[in-house]
Design a protein around this motif. Structure first.
Motif, PDB file in Angstrom:
ATOM      1  N   ILE A 246       0.839  -1.207   0.000  1.00  0.00           N
ATOM      2  CA  ILE A 246       0.000   0.000   0.000  1.00  0.00           C
ATOM      3  C   ILE A 246       0.871   1.252   0.000  1.00  0.00           C
ATOM      4  O   ILE A 246       0.632   2.221  -0.741  1.00  0.00           O
ATOM      5  N   THR A 247       1.911   1.238   0.836  1.00  0.00           N
ATOM      6  CA  THR A 247       2.797   2.409   0.927  1.00  0.00           C
ATOM      7  C   THR A 247       3.519   2.651  -0.407  1.00  0.00           C
ATOM      8  O   THR A 247       3.643   3.797  -0.866  1.00  0.00           O
ATOM      9  N   HIS A 248       4.012   1.590  -1.015  1.00  0.00           N
ATOM     10  CA  HIS A 248       4.715   1.733  -2.295  1.00  0.00           C
ATOM     11  C   HIS A 248       3.777   2.237  -3.388  1.00  0.00           C
ATOM     12  O   HIS A 248       4.132   3.135  -4.171  1.00  0.00           O
ATOM     13  N   ALA A 249       2.555   1.710  -3.420  1.00  0.00           N
ATOM     14  CA  ALA A 249       1.584   2.167  -4.433  1.00  0.00           C
ATOM     15  C   ALA A 249       1.221   3.623  -4.229  1.00  0.00           C
ATOM     16  O   ALA A 249       1.088   4.401  -5.196  1.00  0.00           O
ATOM     17  N   ALA A 250       1.085   4.052  -2.972  1.00  0.00           N
ATOM     18  CA  ALA A 250       0.748   5.442  -2.691  1.00  0.00           C
ATOM     19  C   ALA A 250       1.873   6.370  -3.113  1.00  0.00           C
ATOM     20  O   ALA A 250       1.638   7.479  -3.626  1.00  0.00           O
ATOM     21  N   GLN A 251       3.124   5.943  -2.925  1.00  0.00           N
ATOM     22  CA  GLN A 251       4.260   6.770  -3.348  1.00  0.00           C
ATOM     23  C   GLN A 251       4.285   6.924  -4.867  1.00  0.00           C
ATOM     24  O   GLN A 251       4.562   8.007  -5.389  1.00  0.00           O
ATOM     25  N   LEU A 252       4.017   5.834  -5.615  1.00  0.00           N
ATOM     26  CA  LEU A 252       3.976   5.922  -7.079  1.00  0.00           C
ATOM     27  C   LEU A 252       2.863   6.844  -7.547  1.00  0.00           C
ATOM     28  O   LEU A 252       3.040   7.650  -8.467  1.00  0.00           O
ATOM     29  N   MET A 253       1.693   6.737  -6.912  1.00  0.00           N
ATOM     30  CA  MET A 253       0.570   7.599  -7.276  1.00  0.00           C
ATOM     31  C   MET A 253       0.893   9.059  -6.993  1.00  0.00           C
ATOM     32  O   MET A 253       0.561   9.954  -7.773  1.00  0.00           O
ATOM     33  N   GLN A 254       1.610   9.325  -5.899  1.00  0.00           N
ATOM     34  CA  GLN A 254       1.936  10.696  -5.542  1.00  0.00           C
ATOM     35  C   GLN A 254       2.923  11.307  -6.527  1.00  0.00           C
ATOM     36  O   GLN A 254       2.868  12.499  -6.826  1.00  0.00           O
ATOM     37  N   GLU A 255       3.840  10.466  -7.035  1.00  0.00           N
ATOM     38  CA  GLU A 255       4.823  10.978  -7.996  1.00  0.00           C
ATOM     39  C   GLU A 255       4.169  11.352  -9.326  1.00  0.00           C
ATOM     40  O   GLU A 255       4.614  12.284  -9.997  1.00  0.00           O
ATOM     41  N   GLU A 256       3.108  10.622  -9.713  1.00  0.00           N
ATOM     42  CA  GLU A 256       2.504  10.850 -11.022  1.00  0.00           C
ATOM     43  C   GLU A 256       1.228  11.700 -10.958  1.00  0.00           C
ATOM     44  O   GLU A 256       0.661  12.039 -12.001  1.00  0.00           O
ATOM     45  N   ALA A 257       0.792  11.996  -9.753  1.00  0.00           N
ATOM     46  CA  ALA A 257      -0.469  12.746  -9.626  1.00  0.00           C
ATOM     47  C   ALA A 257      -0.227  14.228  -9.822  1.00  0.00           C
ATOM     48  O   ALA A 257       0.691  14.804  -9.218  1.00  0.00           O
ATOM     49  N   ASP A 258      -1.050  14.847 -10.705  1.00  0.00           N
ATOM     50  CA  ASP A 258      -0.995  16.303 -10.907  1.00  0.00           C
ATOM     51  C   ASP A 258      -2.144  17.004 -10.186  1.00  0.00           C
ATOM     52  O   ASP A 258      -2.083  18.212  -9.934  1.00  0.00           O
ATOM     53  N   ASN A 259      -3.158  16.273  -9.876  1.00  0.00           N
ATOM     54  CA  ASN A 259      -4.327  16.848  -9.219  1.00  0.00           C
ATOM     55  C   ASN A 259      -4.018  17.052  -7.732  1.00  0.00           C
ATOM     56  O   ASN A 259      -3.601  16.140  -7.040  1.00  0.00           O
ATOM     57  N   PRO A 260      -4.216  18.299  -7.239  1.00  0.00           N
ATOM     58  CA  PRO A 260      -3.953  18.541  -5.801  1.00  0.00           C
ATOM     59  C   PRO A 260      -4.769  17.636  -4.891  1.00  0.00           C
ATOM     60  O   PRO A 260      -4.279  17.204  -3.837  1.00  0.00           O
ATOM     61  N   LEU A 261      -6.002  17.332  -5.220  1.00  0.00           N
ATOM     62  CA  LEU A 261      -6.825  16.468  -4.379  1.00  0.00           C
ATOM     63  C   LEU A 261      -6.242  15.060  -4.311  1.00  0.00           C
ATOM     64  O   LEU A 261      -6.201  14.441  -3.244  1.00  0.00           O
TER      65      LEU A 261
ATOM     66  N   ILE B  86      -2.757   8.596   2.771  1.00  0.00           N
ATOM     67  CA  ILE B  86      -2.445   7.165   2.775  1.00  0.00           C
ATOM     68  C   ILE B  86      -1.055   6.912   3.347  1.00  0.00           C
ATOM     69  O   ILE B  86      -0.838   6.006   4.163  1.00  0.00           O
ATOM     70  N   ASN B  87      -0.083   7.733   2.940  1.00  0.00           N
ATOM     71  CA  ASN B  87       1.293   7.557   3.428  1.00  0.00           C
ATOM     72  C   ASN B  87       1.382   7.788   4.946  1.00  0.00           C
ATOM     73  O   ASN B  87       2.031   7.023   5.670  1.00  0.00           O
ATOM     74  N   ASP B  88       0.732   8.865   5.415  1.00  0.00           N
ATOM     75  CA  ASP B  88       0.808   9.177   6.857  1.00  0.00           C
ATOM     76  C   ASP B  88       0.202   8.061   7.703  1.00  0.00           C
ATOM     77  O   ASP B  88       0.775   7.630   8.714  1.00  0.00           O
ATOM     78  N   ASN B  89      -0.943   7.574   7.283  1.00  0.00           N
ATOM     79  CA  ASN B  89      -1.589   6.525   8.072  1.00  0.00           C
ATOM     80  C   ASN B  89      -0.860   5.190   7.935  1.00  0.00           C
ATOM     81  O   ASN B  89      -0.865   4.381   8.872  1.00  0.00           O
ATOM     82  N   SER B  90      -0.229   4.956   6.784  1.00  0.00           N
ATOM     83  CA  SER B  90       0.557   3.739   6.642  1.00  0.00           C
ATOM     84  C   SER B  90       1.763   3.766   7.569  1.00  0.00           C
ATOM     85  O   SER B  90       2.104   2.762   8.214  1.00  0.00           O
ATOM     86  N   GLN B  91       2.410   4.944   7.652  1.00  0.00           N
ATOM     87  CA  GLN B  91       3.553   5.068   8.565  1.00  0.00           C
ATOM     88  C   GLN B  91       3.116   4.910  10.022  1.00  0.00           C
ATOM     89  O   GLN B  91       3.812   4.307  10.837  1.00  0.00           O
ATOM     90  N   ARG B  92       1.946   5.483  10.340  1.00  0.00           N
ATOM     91  CA  ARG B  92       1.436   5.342  11.703  1.00  0.00           C
ATOM     92  C   ARG B  92       1.162   3.872  12.018  1.00  0.00           C
ATOM     93  O   ARG B  92       1.485   3.374  13.109  1.00  0.00           O
ATOM     94  N   LEU B  93       0.579   3.162  11.064  1.00  0.00           N
ATOM     95  CA  LEU B  93       0.299   1.756  11.270  1.00  0.00           C
ATOM     96  C   LEU B  93       1.592   0.956  11.406  1.00  0.00           C
ATOM     97  O   LEU B  93       1.685   0.023  12.206  1.00  0.00           O
ATOM     98  N   GLU B  94       2.615   1.338  10.646  1.00  0.00           N
ATOM     99  CA  GLU B  94       3.913   0.670  10.745  1.00  0.00           C
ATOM    100  C   GLU B  94       4.526   0.872  12.133  1.00  0.00           C
ATOM    101  O   GLU B  94       5.077  -0.051  12.734  1.00  0.00           O
ATOM    102  N   ARG B  95       4.428   2.113  12.659  1.00  0.00           N
ATOM    103  CA  ARG B  95       4.953   2.384  13.995  1.00  0.00           C
ATOM    104  C   ARG B  95       4.197   1.593  15.051  1.00  0.00           C
ATOM    105  O   ARG B  95       4.780   1.072  16.007  1.00  0.00           O
ATOM    106  N   MET B  96       2.886   1.495  14.892  1.00  0.00           N
ATOM    107  CA  MET B  96       2.085   0.759  15.867  1.00  0.00           C
ATOM    108  C   MET B  96       2.468  -0.719  15.881  1.00  0.00           C
ATOM    109  O   MET B  96       2.609  -1.323  16.950  1.00  0.00           O
TER     110      MET B  96
END
Length: 526
Positions: free
Chosen positions: A329-344, A352-362
């Motif tokens: 999930i984290t890797h897919a979100a990073q790829l989407m963020q690199e190619e996304a032009d839409n601010p939304l 997605i990245n923030d919550n994935s990192q939080r889940l990883e820490r937990m």
């Protein structure tokens, strides 16, 4: 003789003294009958003067016996035999002066023989009866030889001899029965004393606090755990309502409604919540009562330990399964963020990245719960260790100023180095986050408190709110939306595994302080 006399119990000597008092009272009674009563056995004697002289000599013997008893000389058995022999001779002589066994004075032999048998506890009893029987037979023979024409009176004499042996035998049996009862009573007293010691030991070893209260609400007994839980040490025999008032009300309500056997109570200082259980010592519940006090905080901790143990086993099994899809999930979100032009779309991928990192820490923090069993304690020179820790902390934590460290060079503690690194890093990072972030805002202070070395992590930020202090070390409790709530709990568990205590303090000068007490666990030195 002296050695034998010292071995005779004081009870035997006291009995012999009472026997002598009985002898003196008998003499006084006979003398009073002679001088004050016209019709008495003594006044009917053939020669009252001889009888008076005989009673006078008897009095002298009784006084000599008194001196012998006081000095414990000669031995008890000899004194008793001497005294009974004198008693028999005096009484038989009086009987002879009165005309033989028909005078009735021979009956006096029976109480003397009975008393001697009871005092001697069965020893020499038949000997004393034999002396009395021989004296009676000799008196009968002497009377027959000196008084011609008189009847032998053999039957009354024989009956009196038989009565002497019967009384002696009865005294012997009664003394043996009394001795057996005395030995049984002593054994029972020893058994009761041992039972009381066992009950006391069991009472002290019970994990709950215990009060024993009688029907008058008077405290009869309690254990040290009750003192620790209530913070009070009442006096035995004092009123429950006066010394432990928080238990008096629940006890009265329980007596009124015995069906309700437990109630929650607050200690006098308001710090502990206790569960009071009432158990009657007898039927009805109106007599003595056992009050068991259970520490609700301890019960909650035990429940948490059970839940966390189950959680640790669950996460250990699911960690691999959770981390694999989480990484995808984290890797897919990073790829989407690199190619996304839409601010939304960029905002959504960032969430997605923030919550994935939080889940990883937990997941990482939960897995740390199993680390407390893998402890490798070693001696650590704390001053050198803290200097190294300060350098690493400054390099890895962005924007952190140098920590102010105060530690004597000779301080030596025993702790797992990796665990201490993890605990102190957590405390220092939290302290820096909440302090004013100025030079000297975060301090590491090592001092000696009683017999323990303590490490204080102080910061000049706001103190922890009072309502949050009781939950500060509970798992999954956090005041931050991004926190896992496991950091302080894991830090305390690691300290406990290393024989240390982690606690929060509110310094008088303000700020916040987390203290590590080395060599201290649950209030006891290890």
């Amino acid at each position: 003789m002296d050695l034998v006399a010292r071995q005779v119990s004081e009870a035997l000597w006291r009995s012999l003294a009472f026997f002598n008092v009985f002898r003196l009272l008998t003499i006084i009674g006979l003398l009073a009958g002679m001088f004050f009563f016209a019709r008495s056995p003594v006044n009917e004697l053939a020669n009252p003067v001889d009888a008076a002289m005989l009673l006078g000599g008897y009095t002298i013997f009784a006084l000599l016996f008194t001196a012998g008893i006081a000095k414990r000389w000669p031995s008890f058995d000899l004194q008793l035999s001497y005294q009974v022999t004198v008693d028999v001779l005096i009484i038989v002589s009086l009987m002879h002066l009165g005309g033989g066994v028909k005078s009735g004075l021979g009956i006096l032999l029976l109480p003397y023989l009975a008393a001697a048998g009871l005092i001697a506890r069965g020893r020499m009893t038949l000997f004393h009866a034999s002396v009395a029987s021989i004296a009676l037979l000799l008196q009968m023979l002497w009377a027959n030889l000196t008084q011609s024409g008189e009847d032998w009176a053999s039957m009354p004499t024989a009956l009196l001899c038989v009565a002497s042996f019967a009384v002696a035998w009865l005294a012997f049996r009664l003394s043996r029965y009394a001795e057996e009862n005395r030995a049984l009573a002593e054994q029972r007293s020893v058994d009761l004393a041992n039972l009381a010691q066992v009950n006391e030991r069991i009472l002290q070893d019970v994990s709950d606090g215990v009060f024993v209260v009688d029907e008058h609400e008077t405290i009869r007994q309690y254990n040290e755990q009750a003192v620790r839980l209530t913070g009070l040490r009442p006096a035995l025999g004092s009123s429950l309502a006066a010394d432990v008032p928080e238990l008096a009300g629940p006890l009265l309500r329980w007596r009124a409604q015995p069906g309700v056997s437990a109630e929650l109570v607050q200690t006098a200082d308001g710090r502990n919540t206790l569960r009071a259980r009432f158990v009657p010592l007898n039927e009805g519940g109106n007599g003595s009562v056992l009050i068991y006090l259970e520490d609700m905080a301890r019960l909650r901790r035990e429940a948490q330990q059970l839940k966390l143990a189950a959680l640790g086993r669950l996460t250990a099994n699911l960690a691999h399964e959770i981390r694999n899809p989480l990484g995808a999930i984290t890797h897919a979100a990073q790829l989407m963020q690199e190619e996304a032009d839409n601010p939304l779309l960029q905002k959504l991928t960032r969430i997605i990245n923030d919550n994935s990192q939080r889940l990883e820490r937990m997941v990482k923090d939960v897995l740390e719960l199993n680390r407390r069993d893998r402890v490798k304690r070693q001696d650590i020179k704390l001053a050198e260790w803290l200097a190294t820790f300060n350098e690493e902390f400054i390099l890895q934590e962005a924007g952190v100023q140098a920590l102010q460290i105060e530690c004597e060079p000779q301080v030596l503690v025993r702790f797992d180095s990796g665990h201490l690194q993890q605990v102190l890093w957590n405390l220092a990072r939290n302290g820096w986050r909440y302090c004013t972030q100025q030079p000297g805002s975060l301090k590491l202070l090592v001092t000696r408190q009683h017999e323990f070395w303590v490490l204080d992590v102080l910061n000049d930020g706001p103190p922890v709110p009072p309502d949050a202090q009781s939950q500060l070390f509970e798992p999954f409790f956090t005041t931050e939306s991004k926190g896992t709530g496991l950091g302080l709990y894991i830090a305390r568990e690691i300290c406990a595994a290393n024989g240390a205590l982690l606690e929060y303090l509110s310094p008088p000068q303000g700020g916040a302080c987390f203290r590590i007490v080395f060599g201290y666990t649950d209030g006891q030195k290890i």
